[in-house]
Design an enzyme around this catalytic site. Structure first.
Site, short mmCIF file in Angstrom:
data_model
loop_
_atom_site.label_atom_id
_atom_site.label_comp_id
_atom_site.label_asym_id
_atom_site.label_seq_id
_atom_site.Cartn_x
_atom_site.Cartn_y
_atom_site.Cartn_z
N GLY A 192 0.80 -1.22 0.00
CA GLY A 192 0.00 0.00 0.00
C GLY A 192 0.83 1.27 0.00
N ARG A 193 2.09 1.17 -0.44
CA ARG A 193 3.00 2.33 -0.50
C ARG A 193 3.32 2.91 0.88
NH1 ARG A 193 3.86 -0.02 -4.71
NH2 ARG A 193 3.65 0.89 -6.78
#
Ligand SMILES: Cc1cc2nc3c(=O)[nH]c(=O)nc-3n(C[C@H](O)[C@H](O)[C@H](O)COP(=O)(O)O)c2cc1C
Length: 214
Positions: A192-193
């Site tokens: 999810g970065r």
């Protein structure tokens, strides 16, 4: 696949402040060793790093060079002192280094100040290189414009016959630089970065350890 569709999710591991060594160079060496996995493809050079340099007017350039040693807390690479990078370092010794170890979903960023290695160290390293690379260092006026590949080949052949059966001297314009780090960042890709970024800043007397937002 179009460029905008290219993306990977990173989920191999994580990095917390408690996981890292208090000394960033020890931590760097730990990650460097982990990057050297036995099954790596032949083309992969774990000691390849992006070196960014800038002149005093703020023009920034970057290129790949090879890390060739770590000594007394400094990272060493070799190049032509008259190249574009050499000229920028002469004007402004502040540089940055960046390693990408994509197979571990890791990046290491290092900032610091570069200075030329002792001449004797450069000369010793020069003589440890293959003869072809030694000749290449004489022949190439790195970063200057050249009319054709043929010119390069002719210069190479001329140097080769001049130095046949002789030790090739280390050119004055060639040697090492040593980067004294003032900042390190260890980056581990996360889903999810929401990546982990553990940063060390040199405060003059000791390293300060910080977590940065991804
Ligand atoms: C994998 C790889 C390793 C390289 N290693 C070096 C190196 O150790 N030293 C060097 O001067 N150039 C090295 N180069 C070439 C540089 O990227 C660059 O083309 C050259 O140093 C000229 O840069 P400059 O004109 O910005 O000074 C390497 C290139 C690649 C792709």
């Amino acid at each position: 696949m179009s460029i905008h569709e290219m993306r990977k999710n990173y989920s191999m591991s994580g990095l917390a402040k408690r996981d890292v060594d208090a000394d960033p160079m020890v931590q760097f060496q730990r990650w460097f060793e982990e990057a050297q996995q036995p099954d790596l493809p032949d083309w992969m050079e774990v000691n390849a790093m992006t070196l960014a340099t800038a002149d005093t007017e703020g023009k920034v350039t970057s290129r790949i060079v090879l890390l060739k040693g770590i000594e007394s807390g400094r990272l060493c690479f070799y190049t032509n002192y008259e190249s574009e990078k050499g000229q920028q370092i002469a004007e402004n010794p502040q540089v940055s280094l960046c390693f990408l170890w994509g197979h571990l979903q890791r990046q290491v960023r290092i900032e610091g100040s570069a200075k030329k290695s002792d001449r004797s160290k450069s000369v010793d390293y020069f003589h440890s290189r293959p003869r072809g690379s030694q000749l290449g260092a004489h022949v190439s006026r790195q970063s200057s414009v050249i009319d054709s590949r043929r010119t390069l080949k002719e210069r190479y052949t001329a140097f080769e016959s001049n130095y046949s059966q002789q030790e090739i001297p280390c050119p004055d314009h060639w040697g090492g630089y040593e980067v004294q780090p003032t900042r390190f960042e260890f980056w581990q890709g996360r889903p999810g970065r929401l990546h982990d970024r553990i940063c060390y800043r040199w405060g003059g007397e000791q390293w300060q350890l910080l977590r940065l937002s991804p």
